[in-house]
Design a protein around this motif. Structure first.
Motif, PDB file in Angstrom:
ATOM      1  N   GLU A 614       0.812  -1.223   0.000  1.00  9.31           N
ATOM      2  CA  GLU A 614       0.000   0.000   0.000  1.00  9.31           C
ATOM      3  C   GLU A 614       0.844   1.272   0.000  1.00  9.31           C
ATOM      4  O   GLU A 614       0.323   2.380   0.066  1.00  9.31           O
ATOM      5  N   VAL A 615       2.180   1.079  -0.139  1.00  6.90           N
ATOM      6  CA  VAL A 615       3.053   2.244  -0.102  1.00  6.90           C
ATOM      7  C   VAL A 615       2.810   3.164  -1.288  1.00  6.90           C
ATOM      8  O   VAL A 615       3.070   4.372  -1.220  1.00  6.90           O
ATOM      9  N   ASP A 616       2.363   2.603  -2.450  1.00  8.24           N
ATOM     10  CA  ASP A 616       2.041   3.465  -3.591  1.00  8.24           C
ATOM     11  C   ASP A 616       0.538   3.515  -3.863  1.00  8.24           C
ATOM     12  O   ASP A 616       0.091   3.962  -4.923  1.00  8.24           O
ATOM     13  N   LYS A 617      -0.251   3.009  -2.885  1.00  9.86           N
ATOM     14  CA  LYS A 617      -1.720   3.095  -2.919  1.00  9.86           C
ATOM     15  C   LYS A 617      -2.308   2.505  -4.214  1.00  9.86           C
ATOM     16  O   LYS A 617      -3.259   3.045  -4.787  1.00  9.86           O
ATOM     17  N   GLY A 618      -1.691   1.390  -4.671  1.00 14.74           N
ATOM     18  CA  GLY A 618      -2.234   0.668  -5.815  1.00 14.74           C
ATOM     19  C   GLY A 618      -1.983   1.304  -7.152  1.00 14.74           C
ATOM     20  O   GLY A 618      -2.537   0.874  -8.171  1.00 14.74           O
ATOM     21  N   LYS A 619      -1.129   2.303  -7.243  1.00 13.40           N
ATOM     22  CA  LYS A 619      -0.868   2.968  -8.525  1.00 13.40           C
ATOM     23  C   LYS A 619       0.062   2.151  -9.436  1.00 13.40           C
ATOM     24  O   LYS A 619       0.095   2.352 -10.648  1.00 13.40           O
ATOM     25  N   GLY A 620       0.833   1.240  -8.860  1.00 16.47           N
ATOM     26  CA  GLY A 620       1.725   0.391  -9.656  1.00 16.47           C
ATOM     27  C   GLY A 620       3.014   1.050 -10.062  1.00 16.47           C
ATOM     28  O   GLY A 620       3.775   0.497 -10.851  1.00 16.47           O
ATOM     29  N   LYS A 621       3.281   2.223  -9.570  1.00 22.07           N
ATOM     30  CA  LYS A 621       4.535   2.897  -9.911  1.00 22.07           C
ATOM     31  C   LYS A 621       5.703   2.329  -9.122  1.00 22.07           C
ATOM     32  O   LYS A 621       6.818   2.252  -9.617  1.00 22.07           O
ATOM     33  N   VAL A 622       5.434   1.972  -7.892  1.00 21.34           N
ATOM     34  CA  VAL A 622       6.492   1.430  -7.029  1.00 21.34           C
ATOM     35  C   VAL A 622       6.363  -0.079  -6.928  1.00 21.34           C
ATOM     36  O   VAL A 622       7.329  -0.817  -7.137  1.00 21.34           O
ATOM     37  N   VAL A 623       5.176  -0.561  -6.631  1.00 23.85           N
ATOM     38  CA  VAL A 623       4.925  -2.004  -6.512  1.00 23.85           C
ATOM     39  C   VAL A 623       4.527  -2.511  -7.903  1.00 23.85           C
ATOM     40  O   VAL A 623       3.356  -2.451  -8.299  1.00 23.85           O
ATOM     41  N   LYS A 624       5.495  -2.968  -8.656  1.00 19.32           N
ATOM     42  CA  LYS A 624       5.262  -3.361 -10.048  1.00 19.32           C
ATOM     43  C   LYS A 624       4.508  -4.665 -10.165  1.00 19.32           C
ATOM     44  O   LYS A 624       3.701  -4.867 -11.072  1.00 19.32           O
ATOM     45  N   TYR A 625       4.804  -5.627  -9.245  1.00 16.15           N
ATOM     46  CA  TYR A 625       4.214  -6.970  -9.342  1.00 16.15           C
ATOM     47  C   TYR A 625       3.374  -7.259  -8.111  1.00 16.15           C
ATOM     48  O   TYR A 625       3.788  -6.984  -6.978  1.00 16.15           O
ATOM     49  N   SER A 626       2.198  -7.776  -8.376  1.00 17.55           N
ATOM     50  CA  SER A 626       1.435  -8.354  -7.277  1.00 17.55           C
ATOM     51  C   SER A 626       2.028  -9.719  -6.951  1.00 17.55           C
ATOM     52  O   SER A 626       2.898 -10.221  -7.676  1.00 17.55           O
ATOM     53  N   LYS A 627       1.539 -10.322  -5.909  1.00 20.56           N
ATOM     54  CA  LYS A 627       2.049 -11.662  -5.558  1.00 20.56           C
ATOM     55  C   LYS A 627       1.758 -12.651  -6.683  1.00 20.56           C
ATOM     56  O   LYS A 627       2.610 -13.475  -7.038  1.00 20.56           O
ATOM     57  N   GLY A 628       0.585 -12.594  -7.235  1.00 21.89           N
ATOM     58  CA  GLY A 628       0.234 -13.508  -8.320  1.00 21.89           C
ATOM     59  C   GLY A 628       1.055 -13.257  -9.560  1.00 21.89           C
ATOM     60  O   GLY A 628       1.470 -14.201 -10.246  1.00 21.89           O
ATOM     61  N   GLU A 629       1.264 -11.969  -9.877  1.00 22.25           N
ATOM     62  CA  GLU A 629       2.067 -11.642 -11.064  1.00 22.25           C
ATOM     63  C   GLU A 629       3.505 -12.116 -10.906  1.00 22.25           C
ATOM     64  O   GLU A 629       4.118 -12.624 -11.854  1.00 22.25           O
ATOM     65  N   LEU A 630       4.039 -11.941  -9.700  1.00 17.22           N
ATOM     66  CA  LEU A 630       5.416 -12.405  -9.473  1.00 17.22           C
ATOM     67  C   LEU A 630       5.495 -13.932  -9.574  1.00 17.22           C
ATOM     68  O   LEU A 630       6.437 -14.484 -10.159  1.00 17.22           O
ATOM     69  N   SER A 631       4.481 -14.616  -9.027  1.00 18.33           N
ATOM     70  CA  SER A 631       4.468 -16.087  -9.126  1.00 18.33           C
ATOM     71  C   SER A 631       4.396 -16.524 -10.585  1.00 18.33           C
ATOM     72  O   SER A 631       5.041 -17.488 -10.994  1.00 18.33           O
ATOM     73  N   GLY A 632       3.610 -15.765 -11.379  1.00 21.16           N
ATOM     74  CA  GLY A 632       3.531 -16.069 -12.804  1.00 21.16           C
ATOM     75  C   GLY A 632       4.857 -15.873 -13.501  1.00 21.16           C
ATOM     76  O   GLY A 632       5.246 -16.684 -14.371  1.00 21.16           O
ATOM     77  N   MET A 633       5.552 -14.792 -13.146  1.00 21.17           N
ATOM     78  CA  MET A 633       6.878 -14.560 -13.725  1.00 21.17           C
ATOM     79  C   MET A 633       7.852 -15.680 -13.342  1.00 21.17           C
ATOM     80  O   MET A 633       8.622 -16.165 -14.179  1.00 21.17           O
ATOM     81  N   LEU A 634       7.802 -16.059 -12.081  1.00 21.00           N
ATOM     82  CA  LEU A 634       8.696 -17.151 -11.636  1.00 21.00           C
ATOM     83  C   LEU A 634       8.381 -18.462 -12.337  1.00 21.00           C
ATOM     84  O   LEU A 634       9.282 -19.266 -12.621  1.00 21.00           O
ATOM     85  N   ALA A 635       7.101 -18.658 -12.629  1.00 20.98           N
ATOM     86  CA  ALA A 635       6.702 -19.903 -13.297  1.00 20.98           C
ATOM     87  C   ALA A 635       7.247 -19.984 -14.721  1.00 20.98           C
ATOM     88  O   ALA A 635       7.412 -21.073 -15.269  1.00 20.98           O
ATOM     89  N   THR A 636       7.497 -18.816 -15.335  1.00 23.27           N
ATOM     90  CA  THR A 636       8.023 -18.804 -16.708  1.00 23.27           C
ATOM     91  C   THR A 636       9.512 -19.108 -16.767  1.00 23.27           C
ATOM     92  O   THR A 636      10.076 -19.258 -17.846  1.00 23.27           O
ATOM     93  N   LEU A 637      10.134 -19.154 -15.619  1.00 25.60           N
ATOM     94  CA  LEU A 637      11.578 -19.391 -15.603  1.00 25.60           C
ATOM     95  C   LEU A 637      11.909 -20.837 -15.929  1.00 25.60           C
ATOM     96  O   LEU A 637      13.043 -21.129 -16.278  1.00 25.60           O
TER      97      LEU A 637
END
Length: 637
Positions: A614-637
């Motif tokens: 919540e540090v960037d209040k959901g704007k996505g400027k600072v927190v680029k990946y949600s937990k699910g998005e990061l898991s998806g990225m890791l799955a592509t490795l």
């Protein structure tokens, strides 16, 4: 009382008188007997003097009579061979075909006996007859030699051994009746040769030498094509760097044909030469064995020039031929030492190959000047993996060879002088005498030599630890896959504790590759100190973390630190993902590393995100990946 005493004395006096009278008569009788004996001795002496000369003359006449009978018998014996000469000469001059072989052999036997009798007489007058009989015997034996040679040559046309091997047909041998005839002829030739030898002309081994020459040429000529095929199928162009494949050389068929023909010949010699069959069998096989030894010598020279790829041919030949020699020895009692001599150069090459393989593997790895920029392994690793599998296929001869060297002694330079003492190496060791750990230790030394040297080269050529790690992981994976796909190899280095060696290489390589990912993960650790009490992550295991409350409790500087951590992590993570996807990885390496990265990053990011997203209040400027998005990225490795 006085009257009774006198009566007793009177009675005793009467008895004494009677005894004295008897004694007198005995003396008279003794004198008469002595006189009679004296007269008898005188009469006997007279008779002896009269008859003694007559008895002596009679005894002499008896001895003379017996001597005359013996002389007559000797004369009769001497006359018999002389009288028979004409009859035997007529039969012998006709030849064995015209006279008939049984009658011809009988005539030769009688001439042979006549010569023996004449020689035993020692009479000078018989020398002419001895010479004539000997010439007659030579004539007969020469004719017999011609017949013997023709009979042997009837079965001496070379054959094609592969025809009998592929169709599983017994190799031809001399027929029983013919073998019996040849045996009779050879005995006659040998007996005649004994007489010739005593006269300093010929010897008694003509039949054996003739048989060995004709039958030896037959065996050698029949096997000649297989000898040439063994060489032609084994030799390859210098540009061919593939590892020798078991059974691709014709030497296996050559060895099988050699054994089959030798066994058939052993049957022939045992029937023809009886008790002397073993010696004649050895003579007969000597020419074919010499050709076999020359073939192995030529193959040995070729193997030594291509040791990395073709040392396995030496192991195969040892594994084929050494048991063969023991089988032949158990059946015939011959040729074992000849086979040992033929195998000696190959055996020494095979024993020296262990240290040479280590040395050449290290040298090839040390001379690597470039490595793939994507972390891919190099052909040397796959070649070495194939070499390990092939070595395990020849575990039986290798275990025996390694036993003769001793555990670890293959690491030193090979010494031909030191190996020569073990030239009679036995491949018939009992299972209890074989130590499978020896082969495991040697194969693992090869693995250590290859991977250790390549890792050193990688540290020089690859500047980044991650590149070093992925190269080492790929190399270890190729070797591990070779172990898993080969039951023979897995039996030696795929089981505990031997499999721990490869695992150590993989763990060290993993540590190298994961260094950059661990550096990125460090940004997910927070050291934020809040004013007052730190917000709880949740009231219970099932309650969610309230990121809003945590952010509200932070000061502006702490919030800036959290934002910076997110930004730095995002940058590092994106760079690592791009770099990771640009690397070459073996399938098992990619799966394994992906799990390692996920196990490291995902829980740390999930915790960090839960607390501070919540540090960037959901704007996505600072927190680029949600937990699910990061898991998806890791799955592509």
């Amino acid at each position: 009382m006085v009257a009774q005493r006198n009566a007793a004395f009177a009675e005793e006096s009467a008895e004494v008188e009677v005894l004295l009278a008897s004694l007198g008569k005995t003396k008279d009788l003794t004198k008469k007997i002595a006189a009679s004996l004296a007269r008898l001795d005188a009469s006997g002496q007279i008779v002896n003097d009269a008859i003694g000369p007559i008895y002596g003359n009679t005894k002499q006449l008896q001895v003379t009579s017996r001597n005359i009978d013996r002389v007559n018998e000797a004369i009769e014996k001497l006359r018999q061979p002389l009288d028979a000469r004409g009859r035997e000469e007529n039969i012998i001059r006709q030849g064995p075909k015209s006279a008939g072989l049984p009658q011809y052999l009988a005539a030769l036997k009688r001439v042979d006996k006549a010569l023996t009798d004449l020689n035993s007489s020692g009479l000078r007058s018989n020398q002419q007859a001895i010479s004539e009989f000997h010439n007659l015997l030579l004539t007969g034996v020469n004719q017999l030699n011609d017949l013997y040679r023709k009979m042997l040559q009837e079965d001496a046309n070379s054959i094609e051994p592969l025809h009998f091997i592929t169709k599983q047909i017994p190799f031809p041998s001399v027929a029983q009746d013919k073998a019996q005839t040849l045996g009779q002829i050879s005995m006659a030739i040998a007996s005649a040769g004994a007489h010739s030898a005593r006269l300093g002309q010929r010897d008694d081994d003509v039949a054996a030498r003739m048989y060995a020459e004709i039958r030896g040429d037959y065996i050698n000529n029949s096997l000649q094509n297989l000898s040439m095929a063994s060489i032609s199928t084994s030799k390859r162009r210098n540009t061919d760097t593939t590892i020798y494949r078991e059974g691709s050389s014709g030497v296996g068929a050559y060895a099988k044909a050699l054994e089959s023909m030798f066994l058939a010949e052993a049957e022939n010699t045992s029937r023809i030469f009886r008790n002397d069959g073993g010696r004649v069998f050895g003579m007969t096989c000597s020419k074919a064995l010499s050709t076999f030894a020359r073939t192995l010598s030529e193959l040995n020279s070729f193997i030594k020039s291509r040791l990395l790829t073709d040392c396995f041919l030496a192991y195969e030949i040892l594994d084929l031929v050494t048991p063969l020699s023991y089988r032949l020895d158990s059946r015939t009692g011959q040729l074992r030492s000849q086979f040992a001599d033929a195998l000696r150069p190959l055996r020494e090459t095979a024993r020296s190959s262990f240290s040479d393989l280590l040395t050449q593997t290290r040298r090839q790895a040390e001379t690597v000047s470039t490595l793939p920029p994507d972390g891919n392994t190099i052909p040397l690793v796959s070649e070495s993996a194939k070499r390990l599998q092939t070595l395990a296929n020849f575990d039986r001869p290798l275990l025996v060879l390694l036993s003769s060297i001793g555990d670890g002694n293959w690491k030193g330079p090979s010494s031909s002088a030191g190996l020569a003492s073990q030239s009679s190496l036995n491949l018939e060791l009992t299972p209890s005498a074989e130590n499978p750990n020896l082969l495991s230790h040697y194969l693992l030394d090869l693995v250590d030599t290859l991977l250790g040297t390549l890792n050193t080269r990688s540290q020089t050529i690859h500047p980044k630890k991650s590149m070093q790690g992925i190269f080492q992981l790929n190399s270890a994976a190729v070797l591990a896959r070779a172990v898993q796909s080969s039951p023979d190899l897995a039996r030696y280095i795929g089981i505990s504790p031997h499999n721990e060696r490869l695992e150590k290489f993989r763990k060290r390589a993993t540590e190298l590759y994961m260094t950059s990912w661990r550096e990125a993960s460090m940004h997910l650790f927070d050291t934020i100190h809040t004013s007052g009490s730190r917000p709880m992550s949740g009231q219970g295991p099932g309650q969610a973390i309230d990121s809003t409350s945590i952010i509200k409790s932070l000061g502006s500087k702490d919030k800036d630190k959290i934002k910076e951590k997110f930004k730095v992590f995002n940058t590092s993570f994106d760079e690592l993902v791009v770099r990771h996807k640009g690397l070459h990885m073996e399938n098992e390496v990619r799966s394994y590393i992906s799990r390692e990265i996920t196990a490291l990053i995902e829980p740390l990011y999930a915790r960090f995100w839960d607390r501070y997203h919540e540090v960037d209040k959901g704007k996505g400027k600072v927190v680029k990946y949600s937990k699910g998005e990061l898991s998806g990225m890791l799955a592509t490795l």
